[in-house]
Design an enzyme around this catalytic site. Structure first.
Site, PDB file in Angstrom:
ATOM      1  N   ARG A   1      11.843   8.625 -12.626  1.00 34.83           N
ATOM      2  CA  ARG A   1      10.467   8.390 -12.184  1.00 34.83           C
ATOM      3  C   ARG A   1       9.485   8.737 -13.294  1.00 34.83           C
ATOM      4  NH1 ARG A   1      12.230  11.707  -7.796  1.00 34.83           N
ATOM      5  NH2 ARG A   1      13.175  10.436  -6.155  1.00 34.83           N
TER       6      ARG A   1
ATOM      7  N   GLU B   1      19.566  -4.868 -11.406  1.00 40.38           N
ATOM      8  CA  GLU B   1      19.410  -5.232  -9.997  1.00 40.38           C
ATOM      9  C   GLU B   1      18.523  -6.461  -9.866  1.00 40.38           C
ATOM     10  OE1 GLU B   1      17.585  -1.799  -8.244  1.00 40.38           O
ATOM     11  OE2 GLU B   1      15.760  -1.980  -9.429  1.00 40.38           O
TER      12      GLU B   1
END
Length: 313
Positions: free
Chosen positions: A192, A114
């Site tokens: 995470r 990204e």
């Protein structure tokens, strides 16, 4: 078809805010922390609808007109391969990583490369990106255990107009006070590492962490990356997308020739524009279809900034 716009899909996030309302004049659900607006999405759980037409992005992508609308260079994927969002990071996000392609299937996930384009930044806003010099897997793992893992991250202050490229495997987190356009592979897999010991206000529970997955997916050779260095209007060229930035001055008008190879996604990050016969306010996402030929783009204010995305190559 020429110019298409899509209905945004708003996502509540623990770290979100109301900046999309105050800065981009979006009408948001009341009393909700909106962290993401999915501008262009072809996911089963979140499907972009074409404004003013009884059609979804997926229906157009899988139609007989795919090459006409999206271009002859459009990837041969089952779904539109990009997911484009506007992020309102009112508070900092978790320290996280996205799996690279060679590990995504192992963890039943999707790879995600990204980029972040910073539209607005508050004073002292920053990002965590990559590792500091000298951080090894063992040091990183130990820091997770003693909750000092944030000290392992390279930290950069942010300013409007800067761009950070994030290949899969690069550890990262967005700090509070950043409004961002994010262009990414069509993926929603995030592992995470640490979430600042916070709990969800609704459930009273911390969000799930993915320690072992993260430790395997992190690129430990990715040391202290810098912001991208644009060349002219070219900001990023990678194997998944190209990102460009154009400045307009003195209510300038330009004629853009659309290649039949690629549609053009656009986002007016500053100013109001007229694209073809549509007037678009600041913060509007749109798509110029590949069959448009030559199209006129006019800035309706003294200056403006337009971001565009095409297929690679």
């Amino acid at each position: 078809m020429s110019v298409l716009t899509f209905e945004p899909i708003y996502q509540e996030r623990i770290w979100g805010g109301r900046t999309l309302e105050t800065s981009l004049n979006r009408q948001l659900p009341p009393e909700t922390k909106i962290g993401e607006s999915w501008e262009v999405s072809d996911r089963e759980e979140a499907q972009s609808q074409v404004a003013g037409k009884n059609a979804s992005l997926h229906q157009l992508w899988t139609s007989a007109e795919k090459a006409t609308l999206f271009g002859t260079a459009a990837p041969a994927s089952e779904r539109f391969p990009l997911l484009i969002k506007v992020l309102d990071a009112k508070e900092k996000l978790s320290l996280q990583v996205h799996p690279p392609a060679h590990l995504a299937e192992k963890f039943d996930g999707e790879p995600k490369t990204e980029c972040w384009y910073f539209i607005e930044t508050e004073k002292e806003a920053e990002i965590y990106v990559g590792l500091k010099e000298g951080v090894t897997r063992d040091k990183f793992s130990s820091a997770i255990e003693d909750k000092t893992v944030a000290d392992c991250f390279h930290v950069l202050p942010t300013q409007p107009g800067e761009t950070m490229f994030l290949p899969s495997g690069r550890v990262h987190a967005i700090g509070g006070g950043n409004l961002i356009l994010e262009v990414q592979q069509n993926s929603d897999t995030t592992f995470r590492v640490y979430d600042w010991d916070r709990v969800d206000a609704k459930t009273g529970q911390p969000r799930q962490l993915h320690i072992q997955e993260s430790l395997e997916c992190i690129d430990y050779d990715d040391i202290e990356p810098i912001f991208t260095q644009p060349h002219g209007e070219t900001v990023i060229e990678c194997v998944y997308f190209n990102l460009y930035r154009s400045f307009f001055f003195d209510k300038e008008s330009r004629h853009m020739t659309i290649s039949p190879k690629s549609c053009v996604y656009g986002f007016n990050s500053h100013g109001r524009f007229k694209v073809g016969d549509q007037e678009l306010e600041r913060g509007t996402s749109f798509m110029i279809t590949a069959d448009s030929g030559e199209i006129e783009i006019s800035c309706l204010e003294d200056e403006g900034e337009l971001l565009t995305v095409t297929w690679p190559g």
